[in-house]
Write an enzyme that holds these catalytic residues in place. Structure first.
Site, PDB file in Angstrom:
ATOM      1  N   GLU B  46       0.895  -1.161   0.000  1.00 38.65           N
ATOM      2  CA  GLU B  46       0.000   0.000   0.000  1.00 38.65           C
ATOM      3  C   GLU B  46       0.934   1.211   0.000  1.00 38.65           C
ATOM      4  O   GLU B  46       1.740   1.374   0.914  1.00 38.65           O
ATOM      5  CB  GLU B  46      -0.886  -0.043   1.250  1.00 38.65           C
ATOM      6  CG  GLU B  46      -1.975   1.003   1.298  1.00 38.65           C
ATOM      7  CD  GLU B  46      -3.173   0.708   0.396  1.00 38.65           C
ATOM      8  OE1 GLU B  46      -3.312  -0.434  -0.096  1.00 38.65           O
ATOM      9  OE2 GLU B  46      -3.959   1.641   0.174  1.00 38.65           O
ATOM     10  N   ASP B  57      -4.754  11.343   8.321  1.00 39.21           N
ATOM     11  CA  ASP B  57      -3.556  10.763   8.918  1.00 39.21           C
ATOM     12  C   ASP B  57      -3.168  11.399  10.238  1.00 39.21           C
ATOM     13  O   ASP B  57      -3.285  12.604  10.423  1.00 39.21           O
ATOM     14  CB  ASP B  57      -2.387  10.885   7.934  1.00 39.21           C
ATOM     15  CG  ASP B  57      -2.531   9.905   6.787  1.00 39.21           C
ATOM     16  OD1 ASP B  57      -2.557   8.688   7.074  1.00 39.21           O
ATOM     17  OD2 ASP B  57      -2.642  10.339   5.636  1.00 39.21           O
ATOM     18  N   TYR B 171     -11.154  -1.586   2.351  1.00 40.95           N
ATOM     19  CA  TYR B 171     -10.173  -1.106   3.332  1.00 40.95           C
ATOM     20  C   TYR B 171     -10.947  -0.823   4.611  1.00 40.95           C
ATOM     21  O   TYR B 171     -11.672   0.164   4.704  1.00 40.95           O
ATOM     22  CB  TYR B 171      -9.486   0.160   2.818  1.00 40.95           C
ATOM     23  CG  TYR B 171      -8.260   0.569   3.623  1.00 40.95           C
ATOM     24  CD1 TYR B 171      -8.351   0.825   5.002  1.00 40.95           C
ATOM     25  CD2 TYR B 171      -7.014   0.692   3.029  1.00 40.95           C
ATOM     26  CE1 TYR B 171      -7.246   1.191   5.729  1.00 40.95           C
ATOM     27  CE2 TYR B 171      -5.895   1.074   3.757  1.00 40.95           C
ATOM     28  CZ  TYR B 171      -6.016   1.319   5.098  1.00 40.95           C
ATOM     29  OH  TYR B 171      -4.909   1.685   5.833  1.00 40.95           O
TER      30      TYR B 171
END
Lengths: 395, 273
Positions: B46, B57, B171
């Site tokens: 990934e 993030d 995911y």
């Protein structure tokens, strides 16, 4: 989501999946309560008795005489908290309360939205966290102090340039981890749907009142309505009252910083390109690869590389036009306006006044212009002093 | 069968999927580290293209993005990087990207170029299935698989739609929050994987917060087809900034440990509860 929140090709909700349920919940609650008689009664009472609405429309006689046409000021600076931001935080705060949320978070640039959120957090007894770029914490320390006095926690954000963009990033990150009990009280007419629509809705009283007051005082609609544009909440608020009056020119004034020939400005609509940031497709200041550029502007509240998607749409359709003035012009106007009208304008709002000053002698004397005086300038006196020390100028 | 189906069907355990930010801490060192991860037994990679405002993030990957941007990584260089990896050894590569980078490059053109570089799938961190049409058709035209995220707060009806739009793998985000290491595995993982397995046959890979071989093992036991490890690996780069060989050795050793810890799948037809 019931609607995609598009303004032509702009807007939308480009966010990580984890935030979708929270945005859907807010959209549904907003649609439910915006027409709810109890909600409206509560909100109108707060606007009137707590915030100080309606605000006056004031004929600035000396400034008008100096520029050679008629200038009215929409006095949002007289609201509780010192800026238009309270219109939105009372609205969203009340919405959060009706939704049963107990915690508020918000981003802030100049600190005015953070302050207005801290006020509402205290008023409603909600735990409040304010995310603020570290640079802004340093340059707007008076507002930081006020927020703390009101019981809010101020979280300095170190990333990026330590300004509004970074504060929004961090608030979004915090929200993804706390979506279940926390309401994100978004400050500007940007971000993902439904925020641009919600913020505009709660800022609409500015335009509604200004239109009515102008008809009463001048007997006709204004020729020009002008406001500063960072994210664009005060501007969309006043513009919204005149969108259906095609004869009224709408002029948004962006932060020209050190000049548009440099990269040290935040004139997103004047010089930017279309992209996707903070949940919306809109104009951005970015490099050719799509990395968001650093911005710089004397006014922390305008220092943002994006802009609300409805402004992007108003630019695209030509209904509004967007211009910029640079820091030096803003400082010049700050001094002359303060001494002409006895009002210290926020540096943000001074951008609109500086653009009017540029029109000096260029417009017929019967021209009527309304400038949104979105905030008062007490918070900016250190910045002004830093750039133009009184000792050097007037002793 | 697409490259993921081939990969998942060959393995008798969950796939090991390390995440790297391309060009962190520099193009060359990053290339060395990703190759080492492939050699250490990564089944799928990934890879992320660094972005100035990565809102999904946590601090570790934010810093990695900054290091890579400082090293001058652009989307074009990232594509070159992917070409070099697939030339080194064919391995399925999932791309994780923020939408604005695609918009500026041109989504159609970028996906064509990514396919040519040997890429397998694309996941846009800030594009949900409600706007799937902006990515699904260009991906299909380029011959790429789509990957969408599912989170613990996603309702069943939406999980079904996510599964429908996904051609690669789902995911699965293990927690409410951003990427980053965590002490303990979120207790949202098991029920979310179970819900997905009940609703769809699409492969389910779990990421966010998986920081130890033990976490990876728990995720695999919950029924995941793959385990995505990002921040823990990126942290090895942050920990020894001046010593690429040490980074490489730490990452290699960690991936071997994780791979060893991943339990074998029970033979078909028996319960693995």
């Amino acid at each position: 989501m019931k609607s995609k929140g598009r303004f032509g090709p702009f807007g939308g909700y480009y966010v990580p999946e984890v935030l979708i349920p929270a945005l859907e919940e807010i959209e549904a609650a907003f649609e439910q309560f915006r027409q709810d008689p109890n909600f409206l009664k509560d909100l109108n009472a707060l606007y009137t008795d707590y915030a100080g609405r309606p605000t006056p429309l004031y004929h600035a006689r000396r400034f008008s005489e100096a520029v050679g046409f008629i200038v009215y000021l929409k006095r949002e600076d007289l609201l509780h908290g010192g800026a238009h931001k309270i219109n939105n935080t009372l609205g969203q705060g009340l919405l959060a309360r009706y939704m049963g949320k107990t915690k508020l978070i918000a981003e802030t640039g100049a600190g005015q939205h953070g302050l207005a959120t801290a006020i509402v957090g205290a008023l409603f007894g909600m735990e409040t966290k304010i995310f603020m770029g570290a640079t802004d914490v340093a340059r707007q320390n008076v507002n930081v102090h006020k927020m703390k006095l009101l019981g809010a926690e101020v979280i300095p954000v170190e990333g990026g340039t330590g300004t509004l963009k970074d504060a929004i990033n961090e608030a979004l990150r915090y929200w993804t981890a706390h979506v279940e009990d926390t309401f994100y009280l978004f400050g500007t007419a940007g971000g993902p749907h439904p925020y641009p629509t919600i913020v505009r809705h709660f800022q609409e009283p500015i335009g509604r009142e200004a239109r009515q007051q102008c008809l009463e005082k001048a007997g006709r609609l204004p020729d020009i309505v002008t406001a500063c544009v960072g994210g664009g909440s005060n501007a969309i608020g006043i513009f919204s009252g005149f969108l259906n009056d095609p004869q009224v020119q709408l002029v948004g004034v962006e932060g020209g910083g050190k000049g548009l020939h440099t990269t040290q400005h935040c004139a997103t609509l004047c010089t930017g390109t279309v992209g996707v940031l903070h949940g919306a497709r809109t104009y951005l200041l970015q490099d050719e690869n799509g990395q968001i550029r650093d911005t710089e502007c004397i006014s922390a509240g305008l220092d943002y590389p994006g802009v609300g998607p409805e402004h992007a749409y108003l630019k695209e359709t030509g209904r509004a036009r967007y211009v910029s003035v640079c820091d030096e012009e803003v400082l010049d106007t700050f001094f002359l306006f303060s001494r002409m009208e006895g009002i210290l304008p926020a540096l943000e709002s001074t951008h609109a006044l500086a653009w009017l000053w540029q029109q000096k002698g260029l417009l017929p004397p019967e021209t009527i212009a309304i400038a949104n005086l979105s905030g008062r300038g007490d918070k900016d006196i250190d910045i002004v002093e830093h750039h133009r020390p009184l000792t050097a100028r007037f002793l | 069968m697409n490259p993921y189906q081939i990969c998942f069907s060959r393995l008798n355990r969950a796939a090991l999927i390390p995440f790297f930010v391309i060009g962190d801490p520099s193009y060359d060192v990053s290339l060395q580290l990703v190759k080492a991860a492939v050699d250490a037994g990564a089944d799928i990679l990934e890879l992320g293209i660094p972005f100035s405002d990565p809102v999904a993030d946590g601090p570790t990957i934010q810093k990695a993005d900054l290091r890579a941007l400082k090293a001058g990584i652009t989307p074009a260089k990232a594509l070159q990087f992917i070409r070099e990896i697939t030339a080194y050894k064919p391995i399925p590569i999932g791309l994780l990207v923020y939408y604005n980078l695609l918009v500026q490059y041109g989504t159609e053109r970028f996906l064509q170029d990514f396919k040519k570089a040997g890429g397998t799938s694309v996941l846009v961190a800030d594009l949900s299935i409600d706007d799937a049409e902006e990515i699904a058709l260009p991906a299909k035209n380029a011959g790429l698989e789509t990957v969408f995220m599912a989170t613990p707060n996603t309702p069943d009806e939406r999980l079904r739609r996510i599964a429908e739009k996904t051609t690669g793998f789902i995911y699965t985000v293990s927690l409410l929050g951003t990427t980053g290491e965590r002490e303990a595995l979120s207790n949202a993982v098991r029920p979310l994987v179970a819900r997905l397995k009940r609703l769809t046959d699409k492969p389910v890979c779990v990421g966010f917060g998986i920081s130890t071989p033990q976490h990876a093992c728990e995720v695999a036991r919950a029924g995941a087809d793959g385990v995505i490890i990002g921040s823990r690996i990126v942290k090895f780069i942050e920990e020894t900034p001046d010593n690429p060989d040490k980074m490489q050795e730490n990452i290699r050793r960690f991936l071997l440990e994780v791979r060893t810890a991943l339990p074998s799948k029970s033979p078909k037809g028996t319960s693995n509860s």
